[in-house]
Design a protein around this motif. Structure first.
Motif, PDB file in Angstrom:
ATOM      1  N   PHE A   1     -11.326  12.798 104.779  1.00  0.00           N
ATOM      2  CA  PHE A   1     -10.929  11.453 105.405  1.00  0.00           C
ATOM      3  C   PHE A   1     -10.375  10.449 104.469  1.00  0.00           C
ATOM      4  N   ALA A   2     -11.139  10.470 103.571  1.00  0.00           N
ATOM      5  CA  ALA A   2     -10.531   9.291 102.683  1.00  0.00           C
ATOM      6  C   ALA A   2      -9.304   9.711 101.702  1.00  0.00           C
ATOM      7  N   PHE A   3      -9.239  11.000 101.460  1.00  0.00           N
ATOM      8  CA  PHE A   3      -8.270  11.246 100.676  1.00  0.00           C
ATOM      9  C   PHE A   3      -6.947  12.043 101.622  1.00  0.00           C
ATOM     10  N   GLN A   4      -7.173  12.067 102.572  1.00  0.00           N
ATOM     11  CA  GLN A   4      -6.114  12.965 103.618  1.00  0.00           C
ATOM     12  C   GLN A   4      -4.494  12.317 103.347  1.00  0.00           C
ATOM     13  N   PRO A   5      -4.605  11.019 103.552  1.00  0.00           N
ATOM     14  CA  PRO A   5      -3.017  10.390 103.355  1.00  0.00           C
ATOM     15  C   PRO A   5      -2.665  10.628 101.886  1.00  0.00           C
ATOM     16  N   VAL A   6      -3.482  10.440 100.837  1.00  0.00           N
ATOM     17  CA  VAL A   6      -3.150  10.552  99.438  1.00  0.00           C
ATOM     18  C   VAL A   6      -2.672  12.133  99.281  1.00  0.00           C
ATOM     19  N   ILE A   7      -3.152  13.026  99.805  1.00  0.00           N
ATOM     20  CA  ILE A   7      -3.056  14.410  99.756  1.00  0.00           C
ATOM     21  C   ILE A   7      -1.700  14.669 100.318  1.00  0.00           C
ATOM     22  N   GLU A   8      -1.590  14.111 101.631  1.00  0.00           N
ATOM     23  CA  GLU A   8      -0.348  14.381 102.287  1.00  0.00           C
ATOM     24  C   GLU A   8       0.834  13.809 101.405  1.00  0.00           C
ATOM     25  N   GLN A   9       0.627  12.617 100.874  1.00  0.00           N
ATOM     26  CA  GLN A   9       1.809  12.119 100.419  1.00  0.00           C
ATOM     27  C   GLN A   9       2.185  12.750  99.148  1.00  0.00           C
ATOM     28  N   GLN A  10       1.085  12.948  98.340  1.00  0.00           N
ATOM     29  CA  GLN A  10       1.352  13.636  96.870  1.00  0.00           C
ATOM     30  C   GLN A  10       1.751  15.284  97.005  1.00  0.00           C
ATOM     31  N   PHE A  11       1.040  16.148  97.781  1.00  0.00           N
ATOM     32  CA  PHE A  11       1.254  17.183  97.813  1.00  0.00           C
ATOM     33  C   PHE A  11       1.879  17.809  98.977  1.00  0.00           C
ATOM     34  N   GLY A  12       2.180  16.894 100.152  1.00  0.00           N
ATOM     35  CA  GLY A  12       2.655  17.537 101.162  1.00  0.00           C
ATOM     36  C   GLY A  12       1.934  18.451 101.971  1.00  0.00           C
ATOM     37  N   LEU A  13       0.754  18.411 101.899  1.00  0.00           N
ATOM     38  CA  LEU A  13      -0.281  19.098 102.376  1.00  0.00           C
ATOM     39  C   LEU A  13      -1.213  18.216 103.468  1.00  0.00           C
ATOM     40  N   TYR A  14      -1.092  18.608 104.645  1.00  0.00           N
ATOM     41  CA  TYR A  14      -1.749  17.914 105.459  1.00  0.00           C
ATOM     42  C   TYR A  14      -3.083  18.894 105.840  1.00  0.00           C
ATOM     43  N   VAL A  15      -4.372  17.875 105.309  1.00  0.00           N
ATOM     44  CA  VAL A  15      -5.571  18.524 105.183  1.00  0.00           C
ATOM     45  C   VAL A  15      -6.223  18.006 106.366  1.00  0.00           C
ATOM     46  N   PRO A  16      -6.610  18.669 107.276  1.00  0.00           N
ATOM     47  CA  PRO A  16      -7.339  18.368 108.844  1.00  0.00           C
ATOM     48  C   PRO A  16      -8.523  17.944 108.300  1.00  0.00           C
ATOM     49  N   VAL A  17      -9.091  16.777 109.201  1.00  0.00           N
ATOM     50  CA  VAL A  17     -10.259  16.197 109.095  1.00  0.00           C
ATOM     51  C   VAL A  17     -11.100  16.851 110.337  1.00  0.00           C
ATOM     52  N   GLN A  18     -11.688  17.827 110.382  1.00  0.00           N
ATOM     53  CA  GLN A  18     -12.228  18.523 111.399  1.00  0.00           C
ATOM     54  C   GLN A  18     -13.655  19.240 111.366  1.00  0.00           C
ATOM     55  N   PRO A  19     -14.279  19.360 112.266  1.00  0.00           N
ATOM     56  CA  PRO A  19     -15.598  20.261 112.098  1.00  0.00           C
ATOM     57  C   PRO A  19     -15.166  21.580 111.256  1.00  0.00           C
ATOM     58  N   PRO A  20     -16.188  22.127 110.646  1.00  0.00           N
ATOM     59  CA  PRO A  20     -15.963  23.217 109.758  1.00  0.00           C
ATOM     60  C   PRO A  20     -15.525  24.447 110.689  1.00  0.00           C
ATOM     61  N   THR A  21     -14.485  25.176 110.169  1.00  0.00           N
ATOM     62  CA  THR A  21     -13.828  26.240 110.807  1.00  0.00           C
ATOM     63  C   THR A  21     -14.711  27.426 111.002  1.00  0.00           C
ATOM     64  N   PRO A  22     -14.427  28.520 111.850  1.00  0.00           N
ATOM     65  CA  PRO A  22     -15.320  29.377 111.793  1.00  0.00           C
ATOM     66  C   PRO A  22     -15.623  30.178 110.459  1.00  0.00           C
ATOM     67  N   ALA A  23     -14.589  30.119 109.381  1.00  0.00           N
ATOM     68  CA  ALA A  23     -14.991  30.702 108.203  1.00  0.00           C
ATOM     69  C   ALA A  23     -15.745  29.732 107.359  1.00  0.00           C
ATOM     70  N   GLY A  24     -16.041  28.211 107.684  1.00  0.00           N
ATOM     71  CA  GLY A  24     -16.557  27.157 107.186  1.00  0.00           C
ATOM     72  C   GLY A  24     -18.151  27.305 107.464  1.00  0.00           C
ATOM     73  N   TRP A  25     -18.081  27.684 108.870  1.00  0.00           N
ATOM     74  CA  TRP A  25     -19.462  27.887 109.567  1.00  0.00           C
ATOM     75  C   TRP A  25     -20.111  29.339 108.835  1.00  0.00           C
ATOM     76  N   LEU A  26     -19.422  30.091 108.506  1.00  0.00           N
ATOM     77  CA  LEU A  26     -19.670  31.512 108.167  1.00  0.00           C
ATOM     78  C   LEU A  26     -20.511  31.088 106.833  1.00  0.00           C
ATOM     79  N   TYR A  27     -19.571  30.455 105.971  1.00  0.00           N
ATOM     80  CA  TYR A  27     -20.199  29.715 104.365  1.00  0.00           C
ATOM     81  C   TYR A  27     -21.341  29.049 104.552  1.00  0.00           C
ATOM     82  N   LEU A  28     -21.417  28.095 105.364  1.00  0.00           N
ATOM     83  CA  LEU A  28     -22.641  27.580 105.604  1.00  0.00           C
ATOM     84  C   LEU A  28     -23.971  28.353 105.971  1.00  0.00           C
ATOM     85  N   GLY A  29     -23.636  29.414 106.923  1.00  0.00           N
ATOM     86  CA  GLY A  29     -24.745  30.011 107.479  1.00  0.00           C
ATOM     87  C   GLY A  29     -24.958  30.938 106.008  1.00  0.00           C
ATOM     88  N   THR A  30     -24.188  31.447 105.274  1.00  0.00           N
ATOM     89  CA  THR A  30     -24.418  32.413 104.261  1.00  0.00           C
ATOM     90  C   THR A  30     -25.123  31.741 103.251  1.00  0.00           C
TER      91      THR A  30
END
Ligand SMILES: Nc1ncnc2c1ncn2[C@@H]1O[C@H](COP(=O)(O)OP(=O)(O)OP(=O)(O)O)[C@@H](O)[C@H]1O
Ligand SMILES: [Mg+2]
Lengths: 424, 227
Positions: free
Chosen positions: A366-395
């Motif tokens: 949330f804090a760095f999203q604008p900076v990352i987008e500005q600097q790296f042209g990368l839009y990092v979504p602020v969102q609940p964990p993806t399915p893969a993210g949940w998998l990591y958490l579970g693991t």
């Protein structure tokens, strides 16, 4: 179970410092893992959304990847152009909502110059529904107006009103003097806001502008001395656009897309091809996506280190806790409960670590999203964990619980060996 | 219910890789008896208590506690038996450091529901032992004497039939020792518990119904001269 859970909780709370350090280390590695996952998703999404709302990309027949690369990413060149008549034909097709024509082939100090129309500024969409906006100025009104992508403006330090000269050909960076259209300078009329897409790295002029700089050229060669047509004699009305390189196309209905694609691909008048950008983008991503895997391997090691830290901290705490274990045994806790207690503790640590990790990554993105987008042209979504993210958490949670069995087993052995004699 | 509180026959025990520690042909403690057990350090007193409490396994012969053959109990059943019927007090450091006094006292009842059912009023027991005002304190804030009384409260709550105390007074000064013993006796009488009390301090022996010297009935130690 409840009793053991509250015991585990209180015991952890009692060792607040080690507990929080352990939780922090797991949390940090968890955040890193989820962060990398988010960046991965973000990169893929950003990539897939380099252009959106475009149903078809149409160009001369050839490789579909090639068409995508030069139309969207401004990489490589078209081997053939398409005629302006064909373009007009499809532009006026009843199923078509809008088109954006591109005429490529010139450059300015390493950046591509794109001939296009007002449609470009009106219709181009990226990242689902974002449209082009101007940081300064406006779209080209005259033949010799040029609009700069934000990276171009930043890299070359241009401002409104600056005069620039475009070169024939796209040989990167080399301004071959012979190929300059030096006699026909362009004026910067607008600068686009950053989009974090390849749009930022091009210059945009009118289709007529492309015709204008080539008006006195013959067969790709500069005019002979004396045959140059001065810029002052050129008016937009007199400029005839004979060909373009490719165009983006939006259908009125999604269903029409496939039908239209087939129609274009079998067009009798000219050898053309239409590609669906999403499909080809995916193909492309698969070939360059191996970098993701490398990232992932690194983060998996980070997680391993975090879990190992937990193992060490639980294990070393056991010696101080032999007395506690003997007491628990004396008042009726069997080996099973001793094991459960320690497994619960490591489970709680892992759980807390996961929660901290999720919170951290939420906060950080949330804090760095604008900076990352500005600097790296990368839009990092602020969102609940993806399915893969949940998998990591579970693991990680599962791994935490499983790892708990190591100190649990040790504690069990201790209690067997110690009996009721209390060792300090 | 006339089964003795403790009945040992031909019991031999050694730790995994050590010499024989216990070799007891016969030992009986009847119900309600208050027994004082003494013997030199290292003679196997704590080991014997571990057998009675069902914490140590791997002995030969028969150990019956409150009419229950300990060898017949497996795993968690043995832990449940101990948790329900036996109160145990250590020499010192009896308490779980991260729990409050009340939580420590009630823990056996929460670990073994059967014990929990019999458990009476915590406050009443605490009052008798003079620690009622400490109930919500963390145990690390207590003096050694207070800690021992909390341990006694925990061992007594739920009225276990057999109370085992392994040198519970060795960390206490004379006054505290006397008072502690009195409280122990009083409460045992109240719940009609059998008391097996281990101590080096023979000056206490006179207050008990019976005095047992481990070396007298343990043949294992006789072959080995005390170090
Ligand atoms: N867990 C153990 N593993 C191996 N040997 C042990 C263990 N506990 C005690 N021993 C040994 O068994 C013997 C008897 O020990 P125990 O603790 O029963 O003696 P004790 O009579 O209680 O002594 P003290 O009066 O000092 O408490 C000692 O030689 C001791 O070294
Ligand atoms: Mg001992």
């Amino acid at each position: 179970m409840i009793v053991l859970l509250s015991l585990a909780w209180k015991s952890l709370r009692n060792r607040l410092l080690t507990t929080s350090l352990t939780v922090l280390s797991i949390g940090l590695s968890m955040a890193l893992l989820l962060g990398v996952e988010n960046v991965r998703v973000g990169a893929r999404e950003s990539f897939a959304n380099t252009i959106s709302q475009t149903d078809l990309i149409v160009g001369a027949r050839g490789g579909s990847l090639q068409l995508l690369l030069y139309s969207v990413f401004r990489i490589g060149q078209a081997t053939n152009n398409i005629s302006y008549e064909s373009y007009q034909h499809w532009k006026n097709h009843p199923a078509v909502a809008w088109t954006i024509p591109y005429s490529l082939g010139d450059s300015h100090r390493g950046f591509r110059v794109v001939g296009t129309t007002e449609d470009f500024y009106q219709h181009l969409r990226f990242r689902r529904d974002r449209r082009l906006e101007f940081d300064a100025g406006r779209s080209p009104q005259g033949v010799f107006d040029v609009v700069l992508g934000s990276d171009v403006a930043a890299a070359l330090n241009y401002k409104l009103g600056d005069k620039i000269v475009i070169s024939h050909g796209v040989a990167a960076g080399r301004g071959i003097a012979d190929n300059d259209h030096a006699d026909k300078p362009f004026t910067v009329s607008g600068i686009l806001k950053k989009t974090a897409t390849p749009v930022d790295r091009s210059l945009y002029i009118q289709l007529e502008g492309i015709s204008a700089v080539h008006i006195d050229w013959a067969d790709g060669a500069p005019p002979m001395p004396g045959e140059e047509v001065p810029a002052s004699k050129i008016a937009k009305e007199n400029m005839k656009v004979e060909q373009i390189t490719s165009f983006l196309l939006r259908c009125k209905t999604r269903i029409a897309t496939l039908q239209l694609q087939r129609e274009i691909n079998t067009y009798k008048e000219e050898a053309m091809q239409a590609i669906i950008p999403g499909v080809t983008l995916q193909e492309l991503w698969r070939t360059i996506g191996y970098a993701e895997d490398a990232l992932q391997v690194v983060t998996i090691f980070v997680i391993l280190v975090g879990l190992l830290g937990m193992l060490v901290s639980l294990y070393t705490s056991l010696n101080e806790r032999r007395r506690e274990m003997a007491i628990l045994r004396a008042i009726g806790a069997g080996p099973g409960k001793i094991i459960a207690l320690l497994v619960l503790e490591s489970g709680l640590l892992a759980l807390a670590g996961c929660v901290v990790g999720v919170v951290m990554i939420y906060g950080l993105s949330f804090a760095f999203q604008p900076v990352i987008e500005q600097q790296f042209g990368l839009y990092v979504p602020v969102q609940p964990p993806t399915p893969a993210g949940w998998l990591y958490l579970g693991t990680v949670l599962l791994a935490g619980i499983l790892i708990g069995f190591v100190p649990a087993w040790k504690a069990y052995r201790n209690t067997l060996a110690d009996g009721l004699s209390i060792r300090v | 219910m006339s089964a003795p509180a403790v009945l040992l026959r031909d019991v031999r025990f050694r730790y995994r890789s050590g010499p024989e520690i216990l070799d007891i042909p016969e030992l009986t403690i009847v119900r309600g008896e208050r027994v004082f057990l003494f013997g030199p350090s290292g003679s196997g007193k704590t080991t014997l208590l571990g057998l009675l409490a069902g914490v140590l396994a791997g002995y030969t012969g028969s150990v019956e506690v409150l009419g229950q053959d300990m060898a017949k109990l497996r795993g968690s059943a043995r832990d449940a038996f101990r948790g329900t019927h036996i109160g145990y007090i250590f020499q010192q450091f009896n308490l779980i450091p991260y729990l409050t006094v009340r939580e420590n006292i009630t823990l056996p009842g929460r670990l073994q529901p059967a014990r929990g059912k019999q458990a009476g009023d915590v406050t009443a027991v605490a009052q008798r032992l003079g620690i009622a005002s400490l109930l919500e304190r963390g145990v690390t804030e207590l003096s050694v004497g207070q800690q021992q009384r909390v341990a006694a409260a925990r061992a007594l709550l739920g009225g276990p039939e057999l109370l085992i105390a392994d040198e519970p007074t060795s960390a206490l000064d004379f006054d505290h020792r006397e008072r502690f013993l009195e409280l122990l006796f009083e409460n045992c009488a109240l719940t009609n518990s059998t008391l097996l009390f281990v101590s080096h301090d023979r000056s206490l022996a006179g207050k008990f119904d019976r005095q047992l010297s481990l070396v007298d009935f343990n043949r294992a130690q006789r072959q080995e001269p005390a170090a």
